[in-house]
Design an enzyme around this catalytic site. Sequence first.
Site, short mmCIF file in Angstrom:
data_model
loop_
_atom_site.label_atom_id
_atom_site.label_comp_id
_atom_site.label_asym_id
_atom_site.label_seq_id
_atom_site.Cartn_x
_atom_site.Cartn_y
_atom_site.Cartn_z
N CYS A 159 -6.88 17.16 -6.56
CA CYS A 159 -8.11 17.60 -7.22
C CYS A 159 -9.06 18.28 -6.25
O CYS A 159 -9.92 19.05 -6.66
CB CYS A 159 -8.80 16.43 -7.91
SG CYS A 159 -9.34 15.12 -6.79
N ASN A 160 -8.90 18.01 -4.96
CA ASN A 160 -9.83 18.57 -3.98
C ASN A 160 -9.24 19.62 -3.05
O ASN A 160 -9.95 20.17 -2.21
CB ASN A 160 -10.44 17.45 -3.12
CG ASN A 160 -11.53 16.72 -3.86
OD1 ASN A 160 -12.35 17.33 -4.55
ND2 ASN A 160 -11.55 15.40 -3.76
N LYS A 219 -3.68 6.09 -11.90
CA LYS A 219 -4.24 5.34 -10.77
C LYS A 219 -5.76 5.48 -10.69
O LYS A 219 -6.48 4.51 -10.41
CB LYS A 219 -3.60 5.83 -9.47
CG LYS A 219 -4.06 5.03 -8.25
CD LYS A 219 -3.30 5.42 -6.99
CE LYS A 219 -3.76 4.57 -5.81
NZ LYS A 219 -3.03 4.93 -4.56
N MET A 220 -6.26 6.71 -10.94
CA MET A 220 -7.71 6.93 -10.89
C MET A 220 -8.40 6.07 -11.95
O MET A 220 -9.47 5.50 -11.70
CB MET A 220 -8.03 8.40 -11.11
CG MET A 220 -7.43 9.33 -10.09
SD MET A 220 -8.40 9.42 -8.58
CE MET A 220 -9.36 10.87 -8.91
N GLN A 234 -5.81 7.53 -0.78
CA GLN A 234 -4.91 8.13 -1.77
C GLN A 234 -4.23 9.38 -1.24
O GLN A 234 -3.11 9.71 -1.62
CB GLN A 234 -5.69 8.45 -3.05
CG GLN A 234 -4.80 8.73 -4.24
CD GLN A 234 -5.59 8.84 -5.54
OE1 GLN A 234 -6.80 8.64 -5.57
NE2 GLN A 234 -4.91 9.16 -6.62
N GLN A 268 -0.33 11.25 -1.45
CA GLN A 268 -0.14 12.62 -1.93
C GLN A 268 0.63 13.47 -0.93
O GLN A 268 1.44 14.32 -1.31
CB GLN A 268 -1.51 13.23 -2.26
CG GLN A 268 -2.17 12.57 -3.47
CD GLN A 268 -3.66 12.84 -3.58
OE1 GLN A 268 -4.33 13.11 -2.58
NE2 GLN A 268 -4.19 12.75 -4.78
N GLU A 309 -10.43 8.03 2.79
CA GLU A 309 -9.83 7.51 1.56
C GLU A 309 -8.31 7.49 1.69
O GLU A 309 -7.71 8.32 2.36
CB GLU A 309 -10.28 8.33 0.34
CG GLU A 309 -9.91 9.82 0.39
CD GLU A 309 -8.68 10.14 -0.41
OE1 GLU A 309 -8.10 9.22 -1.02
OE2 GLU A 309 -8.27 11.31 -0.41
N SER A 324 -10.81 14.64 3.71
CA SER A 324 -11.08 14.28 2.32
C SER A 324 -12.56 14.35 2.00
O SER A 324 -13.42 14.22 2.88
CB SER A 324 -10.57 12.87 2.03
OG SER A 324 -9.17 12.80 2.18
N ALA A 358 -5.01 6.91 -18.02
CA ALA A 358 -4.56 5.55 -17.67
C ALA A 358 -3.75 5.53 -16.38
O ALA A 358 -2.92 4.67 -16.17
CB ALA A 358 -3.73 4.97 -18.82
#
Length: 428
Positions: free
Chosen positions: A50-51, A192-193, A116, A120, A114, A109, A190
């Site tokens: 997403c980033n 992980k986020m 996650q 990835q 973080e 990040s 629904a």
Amino acid sequence: MNIIVVGLSHKTASVEVREKLSIPEAQIEDAIARLQSYPHIEEVAIISTCNRLEIYAIAKGTEAGVTEICQFLSEKAQIPLHRLRKNLFILLREDALRHLMRVAAGLESLVLGEGQILAQVKTTHKLAQKYRGLGRLLDRLFKQAISVGKRVRSETSIGTGAMSISSAAVELAQTQVENLAPYSITIVGAGKMARLLVQHLLAKGATKISIVNRSHRRAQELANKFSHIDMKIYPIAEMIGAVANSDLVFTSTGATEPILDRAKLERHLFPERSLMLIDISVPRNIATNVSEISCVNCFNVDDLKAVVAANQESRRRIALEAEEIIEQEVANYILWWRSLETVPTISCLRSKVEDIREQELEKALSRLGSEFAEKHQEVIEALTRGIVNKILHEPMVQLRAQQDIEARRHCLQSLQMLFNLDTEEKFS
């Protein structure tokens, strides 16, 4: 050959641009194949979150490789290259190596440290292997970057108390409303986020949480993880009704187009009831025109920056420890990469010596007679192999360990001349 990375992130591009370049996992295979069809791209791996969207490549020509990747991105986003370029960053050689290791360590990040992102990076490596984007250089680099990410988290305290996108989203909600307990909250998604959202909402005192998801099974699995609260589950067909009856809604799905827009919401919202929407997905789940509805207060992932900034300063000191680990690993990779220059000469020399060994062994065995040769061949074979290995071992170790480039090349040229080695013919 050179390693390059071309990409964009939350530091260089807005969510409007990032969502146009997001590559879902289902499209990674096609993207890798497309990039490898360019004449100068040898190896390729793609990080898409997403980033950030980052393309790592081994290119036969640096300038040509960068141009080909930029062209791919321009066509993917349908943005002219002269407009897109201001959002891109381009890193070469050591800077590219260092950047991937920083990414894996969480230093690049939005939320410093973080965890996650490491998962990835592992997924990127796995998919690039699966779709044959990796060769020796990128495979080694990604394995080393993953190792760096683990080292940083085990040898420093950067991961302790780190925020996540989900926790930052909950913090953002709390800047707008002090007490979440009376609020009716809906989470669309629904994964992980979403699980992290539930976890942080409960920690902040929320009690009324509903889940909307396309898969009832996944939504139920999420609800089962928090069985101590009465969590309601709605199918995607009932999403608008669930949203309209909520005070606060988080969206976190893998949809590539908005699932909520002004037209859908206006028909169902109560004008006297305010609604807060927080979209942490890229591509965005909520259309920009939703903010035109007077009773709606809408936020996206870029709005988290101010919340995150307050958490960052105390963590920057810890990040300096991580930087030292990264510099060690960058040096280790470069040393390994440079040692590859010795491989053709070492292989050619070993092959030539082995040919000589086999020829001389065959002569010796023929002189000893068949009966003796059959009885003692294995012993004599092992003896001659041992002699060859011991003679070659020390020179080969010293050659690989030579860090001075010019000194190593002089050694290689001397070996090629002394033993009359034709490495170009063998490895062409």
